[in-house]
Design an enzyme around this catalytic site. Structure first.
Site, PDB file in Angstrom:
ATOM      1  N   CYS A   1      59.486  35.901  85.618  1.00 54.41           N
ATOM      2  CA  CYS A   1      60.548  36.786  85.124  1.00 54.41           C
ATOM      3  C   CYS A   1      61.283  37.466  86.270  1.00 54.41           C
ATOM      4  CB  CYS A   1      59.974  37.912  84.267  1.00 54.41           C
ATOM      5  SG  CYS A   1      58.996  37.357  82.893  1.00 54.41           S
TER       6      CYS A   1
ATOM      7  N   ARG B   1      67.686  33.659  73.663  1.00 59.10           N
ATOM      8  CA  ARG B   1      66.581  34.594  73.952  1.00 59.10           C
ATOM      9  C   ARG B   1      67.058  35.723  74.859  1.00 59.10           C
ATOM     10  NH1 ARG B   1      61.762  35.657  76.997  1.00 59.10           N
ATOM     11  NH2 ARG B   1      60.003  35.828  75.575  1.00 59.10           N
TER      12      ARG B   1
HETATM   13  P1  XMP Z   1      53.207  34.813  82.733  1.00 61.42           P
HETATM   14  O1  XMP Z   1      53.061  35.926  83.712  1.00 61.42           O
HETATM   15  O2  XMP Z   1      51.973  34.641  81.901  1.00 61.42           O
HETATM   16  O3  XMP Z   1      54.367  35.271  81.741  1.00 61.42           O
HETATM   17  O4  XMP Z   1      53.632  33.548  83.392  1.00 61.42           O
HETATM   18  C1  XMP Z   1      54.716  34.545  80.591  1.00 61.42           C
HETATM   19  C2  XMP Z   1      55.695  35.336  79.735  1.00 61.42           C
HETATM   20  O5  XMP Z   1      56.908  35.618  80.442  1.00 61.42           O
HETATM   21  C3  XMP Z   1      57.995  35.733  79.513  1.00 61.42           C
HETATM   22  N1  XMP Z   1      59.072  34.869  79.989  1.00 61.42           N
HETATM   23  C4  XMP Z   1      60.126  35.292  80.676  1.00 61.42           C
HETATM   24  N2  XMP Z   1      60.543  36.551  80.981  1.00 61.42           N
HETATM   25  N3  XMP Z   1      62.388  35.636  82.117  1.00 61.42           N
HETATM   26  C5  XMP Z   1      61.691  36.728  81.702  1.00 61.42           C
HETATM   27  O6  XMP Z   1      62.095  37.857  81.973  1.00 61.42           O
HETATM   28  C6  XMP Z   1      62.028  34.347  81.844  1.00 61.42           C
HETATM   29  O7  XMP Z   1      62.695  33.401  82.254  1.00 61.42           O
HETATM   30  C7  XMP Z   1      60.846  34.172  81.078  1.00 61.42           C
HETATM   31  N4  XMP Z   1      60.236  33.086  80.586  1.00 61.42           N
HETATM   32  C8  XMP Z   1      59.131  33.537  79.933  1.00 61.42           C
HETATM   33  C9  XMP Z   1      57.469  35.325  78.164  1.00 61.42           C
HETATM   34  O8  XMP Z   1      57.278  36.491  77.410  1.00 61.42           O
HETATM   35  C10 XMP Z   1      56.157  34.609  78.498  1.00 61.42           C
HETATM   36  O9  XMP Z   1      55.233  34.651  77.450  1.00 61.42           O
END
Ligand code: XMP
Length: 502
Positions: free
Chosen positions: A315, A413
């Site tokens: 993120c 999203r």
């Molecule tokens: P981890 O730390 O487990 O996080 O890899 C997974 C979660 O991150 C969110 N997610 C995103 N958040 N930009 C964001 O701000 C993104 O591109 C993105 N893609 C995923 C999502 O909630 C996921 O479960």
């Protein structure tokens, strides 16, 4: 609760904390890690045998990982960068994995010829050979099996002439255990379930029943019909309602309104619309990171809430948009705001070590959702990449440029479906290949159990109750990691330098 005073103090300082800022205090314990129950809930009516959820991301959760997650007691959320039809088909594949009972078996009519039946099998690409046989009033009159096909040298004869009439049958409420018993005693491979009028209401096939009875661990996360549980992500608006219809038809267990800003008008409207038309399906809503947002979602009828705005490994929301609360404080504040409601919370993103799972649940979550921790498994989508003498798997944010370019759902999203120049809120890259999900989860669960043992918590409720936190300094954090040593051998639960997660 013990942690209330700690977080009140932090709040007074205007300080929000994340995983690396805290550790749980150890306490008097009478529980051994293996005796601890880690059963929990993802939503009001969807239980978990283990409190782990796989993220709704296109490099993490499709049917293969979701199946294994449920098989091991957790839950997978199928991502939505797929057409509604394809996403529903992914759900069906998970639901059918332990397909002991076929609800709508393919039947044939007694006056059809064997030749017609062979053509039908080819046309419909059916892989099985056994069919219940019906008369033209749709009542069961026999079955036709592979044997009957194999020993038929005249394709022009009717099914009636070739079929077996000595059929065992049972009533529609027959359980899988009863079915297994009946089929085993009678040495029959098919058990049609027939109602009082003689109409077929289901079918058990011995090979499937046997696989479930002998091969399924009691730790699988299954629904009352014995099928694996699975969740699926939707967005907002009319298209989301259409997607929800497909998923509900596919028997999804829970819908997840998956957005970057859960406390927003389109999310509330979508939640209410689903609840109006499909009151029996659980709807988990996310993502949020503030207590008042959690309260508003509960008041609007959410069956579960997902917390996390910007903690994820991929993120960049906090950097690009400058918003979001560090995750541990976000989880605590949301759990405090809805205390007593009985609605489960899921801490989504930011987990790097198994200890973070214990901390997230200790802060008030009922489950933890992970992306990067699971993206490197055998079962995640995509193949392995061999680079610099190591194996990797591709992992990208759903708000990364490539994900947004490839799917309208990703743009939606991040509320950019109608924007020409995209503003990414995520990055893409690789994570180390970790092997089978089973081996990976054993380590995560082992860490959670160990942590609960140190706290003295016999179950998740007790962890919520007893969790108390230390705020740690940078030197405390450095002391927590291995130091004064060049690690020469990787341990399965500590990625160290090569996993670059520190
Ligand atoms: P981890 O730390 O487990 O996080 O890899 C997974 C979660 O991150 C969110 N997610 C995103 N958040 N930009 C964001 O701000 C993104 O591109 C993105 N893609 C995923 C999502 O909630 C996921 O479960």
């Amino acid at each position: 609760m013990k942690k209330d005073a700690f977080f009140a103090k932090m709040d007074n300082l205007g300080l929000a904390l994340t995983y690396d800022d805290v550790r749980l205090k150890s306490g008097y314990s009478e529980t051994m890690p293996h005796e601890i129950s880690i059963e929990s809930k993802f939503s009001r009516n969807v239980p978990l045998k283990i409190p782990l959820i796989s993220a709704a991301m296109d490099t993490v959760t499709e049917h293969r990982l979701a199946t294994e997650m449920a098989f091991l007691g957790g839950l997978g959320v199928i991502h939505r960068n797929l057409t509604p039809e394809r996403q529903a088909a992914e759900v069906v594949r998970v639901k059918n994995h332990l397909n002991a009972r076929i609800e709508k078996p393919t039947c044939v009519y007694e006056d059809e010829t064997i030749e017609q039946l062979i053509n039908k099998r080819d046309e419909e690409e059916l892989t099985f050979h056994s069919f219940p046989v019906l008369d033209r009033e749709n009542r069961l009159v026999g079955i036709i099996t592979k044997n009957d096909f194999d020993f038929c040298d005249q394709p022009s004869i009717t099914v009636k002439e070739a079929m077996t009439t000595q059929v065992i049958k049972s009533h529609p409420e027959t359980t899988i255990a009863e079915a297994y018993d009946m089929m085993f005693k009678n040495k029959k491979k098919l058990l049609p379930l027939v109602d009082k009028e003689g109409f077929v209401q289901g079918l058990y096939v011995f090979s499937d029943v046997q696989r479930v009875i002998t091969g399924t661990s009691p730790n699988c996360n299954t629904d009352p019909k014995g099928q694996l549980r699975v969740a699926a992500a939707i967005g907002t608006g009319e298209k989301a309602l259409e997607r929800a219809r497909h998923l509900i038809k596919a028997n999804v267990d829970v819908l997840v309104i998956d957005t970057a800003h859960g406390d927003s008008k389109p999310v509330f409207e979508t939640l209410k619309a689903i609840k109006r038309t499909h009151s029996r399906i659980d709807v988990v809503v996310g993502n949020i990171s503030e207590g008042p947002s959690a309260r508003r979602l509960i008041d609007a009828g959410a069956d579960g809430i997902k917390i996390g705005q910007g903690p994820g490994s991929i993120c960049t929301t906090r950097i690009i948009a400058g918003i979001g609360s560090p995750q541990v404080s976000a989880v605590y504040q949301c759990s405090k705001a809805i205390r007593g409601s009985g609605i489960p919370l899921c801490a989504d993103g930011g987990v790097r070590y198994s200890g973070d799972i214990t901390i997230g649940i200790g802060a008030g979550a009922d489950s933890v959702m992970m992306g990067s921790m699971l993206a490197g498994t055998l079962e995640s989508p995509g193949s392995k990449i061999f680079l610099n003498g190591r194996q990797w798997k591709y992992y990208r944010g759903m708000g990364s440029l490539s994900a947004m370019l490839s799917s309208r759902s990703s743009r939606e999203r991040y509320r950019q479906k109608d924007i020409e120049k995209l503003i990414p809120e995520g990055v893409e890259g690789m994570v180390p290949y970790k092997g089978k999900l089973n081996d990976v989860l054993v380590q995560y669960i082992g860490g959670l159990r160990s942590g609960m043992g140190y706290v003295g918590a016999a179950d998740i409720d007790e962890l919520h109750e007893k969790a108390d936190f230390h705020r740690i300094s940078a030197s405390g954090r450095a002391e927590s990691h291995p130091h004064n040593i060049q690690i020469t051998k990787e341990t399965p639960n500590y990625p160290g330098q090569s996993g670059s997660q520190k």
